[in-house]
Motif scaffolding. Structure first.
Motif, PDB file in Angstrom:
ATOM      1  N   VAL A  16     -10.182  33.994 -31.647  1.00 31.95           N
ATOM      2  CA  VAL A  16     -10.503  35.224 -32.380  1.00 31.95           C
ATOM      3  C   VAL A  16     -11.594  34.942 -33.412  1.00 31.95           C
ATOM      4  O   VAL A  16     -12.547  35.705 -33.553  1.00 31.95           O
ATOM      5  N   ILE A  17     -11.461  33.832 -34.128  1.00 29.15           N
ATOM      6  CA  ILE A  17     -12.452  33.469 -35.144  1.00 29.15           C
ATOM      7  C   ILE A  17     -13.814  33.218 -34.497  1.00 29.15           C
ATOM      8  O   ILE A  17     -14.843  33.681 -34.994  1.00 29.15           O
ATOM      9  N   GLU A  18     -13.844  32.517 -33.371  1.00 28.01           N
ATOM     10  CA  GLU A  18     -15.110  32.288 -32.659  1.00 28.01           C
ATOM     11  C   GLU A  18     -15.732  33.613 -32.229  1.00 28.01           C
ATOM     12  O   GLU A  18     -16.950  33.786 -32.316  1.00 28.01           O
ATOM     13  N   ASN A  19     -14.903  34.546 -31.778  1.00 24.78           N
ATOM     14  CA  ASN A  19     -15.414  35.863 -31.368  1.00 24.78           C
ATOM     15  C   ASN A  19     -15.982  36.641 -32.549  1.00 24.78           C
ATOM     16  O   ASN A  19     -16.954  37.379 -32.399  1.00 24.78           O
ATOM     17  N   ILE A  20     -15.384  36.487 -33.727  1.00 29.93           N
ATOM     18  CA  ILE A  20     -15.901  37.155 -34.917  1.00 29.93           C
ATOM     19  C   ILE A  20     -17.310  36.649 -35.215  1.00 29.93           C
ATOM     20  O   ILE A  20     -18.224  37.432 -35.478  1.00 29.93           O
ATOM     21  N   TYR A  21     -17.490  35.311 -35.181  1.00 27.85           N
ATOM     22  CA  TYR A  21     -18.822  34.743 -35.435  1.00 27.85           C
ATOM     23  C   TYR A  21     -19.840  35.242 -34.404  1.00 27.85           C
ATOM     24  O   TYR A  21     -20.973  35.565 -34.744  1.00 27.85           O
ATOM     25  N   LYS A  22     -19.436  35.324 -33.131  1.00 32.41           N
ATOM     26  CA  LYS A  22     -20.351  35.784 -32.085  1.00 32.41           C
ATOM     27  C   LYS A  22     -20.699  37.257 -32.253  1.00 32.41           C
ATOM     28  O   LYS A  22     -21.850  37.654 -32.102  1.00 32.41           O
ATOM     29  N   LYS A  23     -19.704  38.065 -32.549  1.00 35.27           N
ATOM     30  CA  LYS A  23     -19.914  39.506 -32.645  1.00 35.27           C
ATOM     31  C   LYS A  23     -20.780  39.892 -33.847  1.00 35.27           C
ATOM     32  O   LYS A  23     -21.572  40.828 -33.769  1.00 35.27           O
ATOM     33  N   SER A  46     -21.867  31.350 -41.890  1.00 33.78           N
ATOM     34  CA  SER A  46     -21.159  30.128 -41.495  1.00 33.78           C
ATOM     35  C   SER A  46     -19.744  30.041 -42.047  1.00 33.78           C
ATOM     36  O   SER A  46     -19.162  28.962 -42.071  1.00 33.78           O
ATOM     37  N   SER A  47     -19.212  31.139 -42.500  1.00 31.95           N
ATOM     38  CA  SER A  47     -17.844  31.130 -43.011  1.00 31.95           C
ATOM     39  C   SER A  47     -17.264  32.539 -42.980  1.00 31.95           C
ATOM     40  O   SER A  47     -17.988  33.531 -42.902  1.00 31.95           O
ATOM     41  N   ASP A  59     -20.563  23.120 -36.762  1.00 34.75           N
ATOM     42  CA  ASP A  59     -21.385  23.070 -35.562  1.00 34.75           C
ATOM     43  C   ASP A  59     -21.166  21.746 -34.859  1.00 34.75           C
ATOM     44  O   ASP A  59     -21.022  20.695 -35.498  1.00 34.75           O
ATOM     45  N   GLY A  60     -21.149  21.784 -33.556  1.00 36.01           N
ATOM     46  CA  GLY A  60     -21.028  20.569 -32.776  1.00 36.01           C
ATOM     47  C   GLY A  60     -22.341  19.806 -32.803  1.00 36.01           C
ATOM     48  O   GLY A  60     -23.331  20.243 -33.404  1.00 36.01           O
ATOM     49  N   PRO A  61     -22.363  18.647 -32.150  1.00 31.83           N
ATOM     50  CA  PRO A  61     -23.604  17.871 -32.130  1.00 31.83           C
ATOM     51  C   PRO A  61     -24.715  18.618 -31.386  1.00 31.83           C
ATOM     52  O   PRO A  61     -24.456  19.342 -30.420  1.00 31.83           O
TER      53      PRO A  61
END
Length: 114
Positions: free
Chosen positions: A6-13, A81-82, A100-102
């Protein structure tokens, strides 16, 4: 429930900020969470008094907020970023900081060093 997905979707949206702060759902902050968090707008900053004054999340410029989202038990203030989660039933505050990943270059370097 606020899961990792859900959190990842919030960042994407909400990747981009709105054209003006008028497009934010600011009214959500003055509903259920207002009494518990003592929120107000000072010039062009959103001030959250339930967050310690020394925290970078105490005062946030309105033009840095991507969106304000309502959930069952919290209201989320989405930044680049938060995400700041303000509990509707008490003064609880949680902050998710995006990691962020590498980068592609980092992954190539790691692959070559093996």
């Amino acid at each position: 429930m606020l899961t990792k997905q859900v959190i990842e979707n919030i960042y994407k949206k909400f990747r981009k900020r709105p054209a003006t702060p008028d497009e934010l759902n600011i009214a959500l902050l003055f509903g259920e969470v207002f009494d518990n968090h003592d929120i107000y707008i000072d010039e062009n900053n959103l001030v959250i008094n339930s967050v310690d004054e020394s925290s970078p999340f105490h005062s946030i410029p309105l033009d840095r907020i991507h969106q304000i989202v309502d959930f069952e038990t919290v209201v989320a203030i989405v930044l680049h970023s938060s995400i700041i989660f303000l509990n509707k039933h008490d003064g609880g505050v949680n902050v998710h900081v995006k990691t962020d990943g590498p980068s592609l270059l980092d992954r190539i370097h790691i692959g070559l060093s093996r």
